[in-house]
Write a protein that holds these residues in place. Sequence first.
Motif, PDB file in Angstrom:
ATOM      1  N   ARG A 109       0.894  -1.310  -0.099  1.00  0.00           N
ATOM      2  CA  ARG A 109      -0.088   0.158   0.187  1.00  0.00           C
ATOM      3  C   ARG A 109       0.981   1.248  -0.092  1.00  0.00           C
ATOM      4  O   ARG A 109       0.573   2.211  -0.669  1.00  0.00           O
ATOM      5  N   GLY A 110       2.055   1.262   0.725  1.00  0.00           N
ATOM      6  CA  GLY A 110       2.973   2.209   0.927  1.00  0.00           C
ATOM      7  C   GLY A 110       3.170   2.632  -0.601  1.00  0.00           C
ATOM      8  O   GLY A 110       3.505   3.875  -1.105  1.00  0.00           O
ATOM      9  N   MET A 111       3.623   1.613  -1.368  1.00  0.00           N
ATOM     10  CA  MET A 111       4.373   1.932  -2.725  1.00  0.00           C
ATOM     11  C   MET A 111       3.203   2.229  -3.683  1.00  0.00           C
ATOM     12  O   MET A 111       3.473   3.178  -4.239  1.00  0.00           O
ATOM     13  N   GLU A 112       1.885   1.783  -3.415  1.00  0.00           N
ATOM     14  CA  GLU A 112       0.794   2.121  -4.259  1.00  0.00           C
ATOM     15  C   GLU A 112       0.500   3.833  -4.186  1.00  0.00           C
ATOM     16  O   GLU A 112       0.158   4.537  -4.890  1.00  0.00           O
ATOM     17  N   ARG A 113       0.462   4.131  -2.676  1.00  0.00           N
ATOM     18  CA  ARG A 113       0.239   5.446  -2.267  1.00  0.00           C
ATOM     19  C   ARG A 113       1.252   6.437  -3.042  1.00  0.00           C
ATOM     20  O   ARG A 113       0.828   7.659  -3.345  1.00  0.00           O
ATOM     21  N   ASN A 130      27.085 -10.202   1.217  1.00  0.00           N
ATOM     22  CA  ASN A 130      26.805  -9.176   0.480  1.00  0.00           C
ATOM     23  C   ASN A 130      25.354  -8.785   0.184  1.00  0.00           C
ATOM     24  O   ASN A 130      25.029  -8.640  -1.123  1.00  0.00           O
ATOM     25  N   VAL A 131      24.699  -8.404   1.160  1.00  0.00           N
ATOM     26  CA  VAL A 131      23.484  -7.923   1.104  1.00  0.00           C
ATOM     27  C   VAL A 131      23.735  -6.501   0.377  1.00  0.00           C
ATOM     28  O   VAL A 131      24.570  -5.951   0.719  1.00  0.00           O
ATOM     29  N   SER A 132      22.612  -6.030  -0.438  1.00  0.00           N
ATOM     30  CA  SER A 132      22.732  -4.803  -0.971  1.00  0.00           C
ATOM     31  C   SER A 132      22.415  -3.597   0.090  1.00  0.00           C
ATOM     32  O   SER A 132      23.100  -2.527  -0.111  1.00  0.00           O
ATOM     33  N   SER A 133      21.630  -3.805   0.980  1.00  0.00           N
ATOM     34  CA  SER A 133      21.162  -3.134   1.961  1.00  0.00           C
ATOM     35  C   SER A 133      20.398  -3.743   3.213  1.00  0.00           C
ATOM     36  O   SER A 133      19.814  -4.797   2.708  1.00  0.00           O
ATOM     37  N   TYR A 134      20.651  -3.284   4.219  1.00  0.00           N
ATOM     38  CA  TYR A 134      20.099  -3.750   5.345  1.00  0.00           C
ATOM     39  C   TYR A 134      19.034  -2.674   5.931  1.00  0.00           C
ATOM     40  O   TYR A 134      19.793  -1.731   6.465  1.00  0.00           O
ATOM     41  N   LEU A 135      17.709  -2.989   6.186  1.00  0.00           N
ATOM     42  CA  LEU A 135      16.943  -1.887   6.706  1.00  0.00           C
ATOM     43  C   LEU A 135      15.992  -2.620   8.029  1.00  0.00           C
ATOM     44  O   LEU A 135      15.341  -3.707   7.569  1.00  0.00           O
ATOM     45  N   GLN A 136      16.156  -1.921   9.028  1.00  0.00           N
ATOM     46  CA  GLN A 136      15.264  -2.419   9.964  1.00  0.00           C
ATOM     47  C   GLN A 136      13.790  -1.736  10.002  1.00  0.00           C
ATOM     48  O   GLN A 136      13.655  -0.496   9.866  1.00  0.00           O
ATOM     49  N   LYS A 137      13.000  -2.730   9.898  1.00  0.00           N
ATOM     50  CA  LYS A 137      11.694  -2.001   9.822  1.00  0.00           C
ATOM     51  C   LYS A 137      11.219  -1.182  11.269  1.00  0.00           C
ATOM     52  O   LYS A 137      11.362  -1.735  12.346  1.00  0.00           O
ATOM     53  N   PRO A 138      10.983  -0.074  10.934  1.00  0.00           N
ATOM     54  CA  PRO A 138      10.581   0.747  12.005  1.00  0.00           C
ATOM     55  C   PRO A 138       9.189   0.278  12.867  1.00  0.00           C
ATOM     56  O   PRO A 138       8.400  -0.165  12.230  1.00  0.00           O
ATOM     57  N   LEU A 139       9.034   0.561  14.326  1.00  0.00           N
ATOM     58  CA  LEU A 139       7.944  -0.016  14.968  1.00  0.00           C
ATOM     59  C   LEU A 139       6.938   1.275  14.820  1.00  0.00           C
ATOM     60  O   LEU A 139       5.749   0.732  14.937  1.00  0.00           O
ATOM     61  N   GLU A 140       7.181   2.386  14.560  1.00  0.00           N
ATOM     62  CA  GLU A 140       6.129   3.450  14.349  1.00  0.00           C
ATOM     63  C   GLU A 140       5.689   3.486  13.035  1.00  0.00           C
ATOM     64  O   GLU A 140       6.401   3.393  12.036  1.00  0.00           O
ATOM     65  N   CYS A 195       6.977   6.171  10.576  1.00  0.00           N
ATOM     66  CA  CYS A 195       8.295   5.995  10.104  1.00  0.00           C
ATOM     67  C   CYS A 195       8.177   4.832   9.091  1.00  0.00           C
ATOM     68  O   CYS A 195       9.070   4.763   8.309  1.00  0.00           O
ATOM     69  N   PHE A 196       7.614   3.671   9.447  1.00  0.00           N
ATOM     70  CA  PHE A 196       7.608   2.656   8.466  1.00  0.00           C
ATOM     71  C   PHE A 196       7.178   3.091   7.020  1.00  0.00           C
ATOM     72  O   PHE A 196       7.701   2.849   6.163  1.00  0.00           O
ATOM     73  N   ARG A 197       5.969   3.916   7.092  1.00  0.00           N
ATOM     74  CA  ARG A 197       5.420   4.484   5.660  1.00  0.00           C
ATOM     75  C   ARG A 197       6.405   5.084   5.117  1.00  0.00           C
ATOM     76  O   ARG A 197       6.619   5.225   3.898  1.00  0.00           O
ATOM     77  N   GLN A 198       7.063   6.155   5.932  1.00  0.00           N
ATOM     78  CA  GLN A 198       8.240   6.991   5.201  1.00  0.00           C
ATOM     79  C   GLN A 198       9.545   6.158   4.648  1.00  0.00           C
ATOM     80  O   GLN A 198       9.894   6.355   3.639  1.00  0.00           O
ATOM     81  N   MET A 199       9.710   5.060   5.234  1.00  0.00           N
ATOM     82  CA  MET A 199      10.811   4.136   4.924  1.00  0.00           C
ATOM     83  C   MET A 199      10.427   3.341   3.533  1.00  0.00           C
ATOM     84  O   MET A 199      11.093   3.413   2.679  1.00  0.00           O
ATOM     85  N   VAL A 200       9.161   2.971   3.502  1.00  0.00           N
ATOM     86  CA  VAL A 200       8.664   2.425   2.115  1.00  0.00           C
ATOM     87  C   VAL A 200       8.616   3.503   1.157  1.00  0.00           C
ATOM     88  O   VAL A 200       8.898   3.106   0.163  1.00  0.00           O
ATOM     89  N   ARG A 201       8.225   4.633   1.612  1.00  0.00           N
ATOM     90  CA  ARG A 201       8.282   5.506   0.504  1.00  0.00           C
ATOM     91  C   ARG A 201       9.772   5.920  -0.153  1.00  0.00           C
ATOM     92  O   ARG A 201       9.767   6.104  -1.402  1.00  0.00           O
ATOM     93  N   ASP A 202      10.513   6.193   0.629  1.00  0.00           N
ATOM     94  CA  ASP A 202      11.889   6.276   0.442  1.00  0.00           C
ATOM     95  C   ASP A 202      12.441   5.013  -0.416  1.00  0.00           C
ATOM     96  O   ASP A 202      13.136   5.163  -1.439  1.00  0.00           O
ATOM     97  N   LEU A 203      12.172   3.853  -0.090  1.00  0.00           N
ATOM     98  CA  LEU A 203      12.551   2.800  -0.504  1.00  0.00           C
ATOM     99  C   LEU A 203      12.071   2.818  -1.999  1.00  0.00           C
ATOM    100  O   LEU A 203      12.552   2.291  -2.988  1.00  0.00           O
ATOM    101  N   SER A 204      10.798   2.897  -2.115  1.00  0.00           N
ATOM    102  CA  SER A 204      10.261   2.829  -3.504  1.00  0.00           C
ATOM    103  C   SER A 204      10.745   3.914  -4.429  1.00  0.00           C
ATOM    104  O   SER A 204      11.229   3.468  -5.557  1.00  0.00           O
ATOM    105  N   LEU A 205      10.953   5.024  -3.787  1.00  0.00           N
ATOM    106  CA  LEU A 205      11.673   6.047  -4.698  1.00  0.00           C
ATOM    107  C   LEU A 205      12.969   5.917  -5.276  1.00  0.00           C
ATOM    108  O   LEU A 205      13.452   6.186  -6.223  1.00  0.00           O
ATOM    109  N   TYR A 206      13.662   5.174  -4.197  1.00  0.00           N
ATOM    110  CA  TYR A 206      15.142   4.941  -4.498  1.00  0.00           C
ATOM    111  C   TYR A 206      15.270   3.925  -5.650  1.00  0.00           C
ATOM    112  O   TYR A 206      15.960   4.183  -6.728  1.00  0.00           O
ATOM    113  N   TRP A 207      14.471   2.955  -5.632  1.00  0.00           N
ATOM    114  CA  TRP A 207      14.641   1.731  -6.623  1.00  0.00           C
ATOM    115  C   TRP A 207      13.954   2.025  -7.898  1.00  0.00           C
ATOM    116  O   TRP A 207      14.032   1.730  -8.914  1.00  0.00           O
ATOM    117  N   THR A 208      12.917   3.068  -7.966  1.00  0.00           N
ATOM    118  CA  THR A 208      12.195   3.040  -8.875  1.00  0.00           C
ATOM    119  C   THR A 208      12.318   4.662  -9.632  1.00  0.00           C
ATOM    120  O   THR A 208      12.218   4.718 -10.997  1.00  0.00           O
TER     121      THR A 208
END
Length: 145
Positions: free
Chosen positions: A24-28, A111-121, A124-137
């Motif tokens: 849903r975060g990516m779709e948003r 050799n993981v490309s990136s290690y992201l810890q899911k925020p509990l809040e 913050c999780f929604r912001q991380m998904v937004r940033d992740l989506s923008l980075y890769w897309t």
Amino acid sequence: MKANRPVHFLLVEDEDAHAELLVRGMERERIHNLVTRVRDGEAALEALRDAAAKGSAALPDVVLLDIHLPKVDGLEVLRVIRESEELSHLPVVMLTASNSAQDRERALELNVSSYLQKPLEFDCFRQMVRDLSLYWTVWNRPPAD
């Protein structure tokens, strides 16, 4: 990742709520991408092997991988990916709730490309998904095919 086509994410996540928030975060963000979800490490390896057998165009562009998975854990999935001639080039983002230094160190050794810890809040999780989506897309520029 080729221009003018959606980025294909393989999401390996056993928690339905986490997977739903991510999708849903990516779709948003209204960035067109494709998310294929599997619920365990065994299914991830099967999906990747099937895609590799069909050719590189069938492979996902990015693997989003949880560590603590049923059947085959995420670190083992990462090890298999990195040891596979057909899969080793895939970007793998460890997306996990684990704060374990041992998990992070092992993922980096593999050799993981990136290690992201899911925020509990939630926000913050929604912001991380937004940033992740923008980075890769949008922002990431992979090597030309």
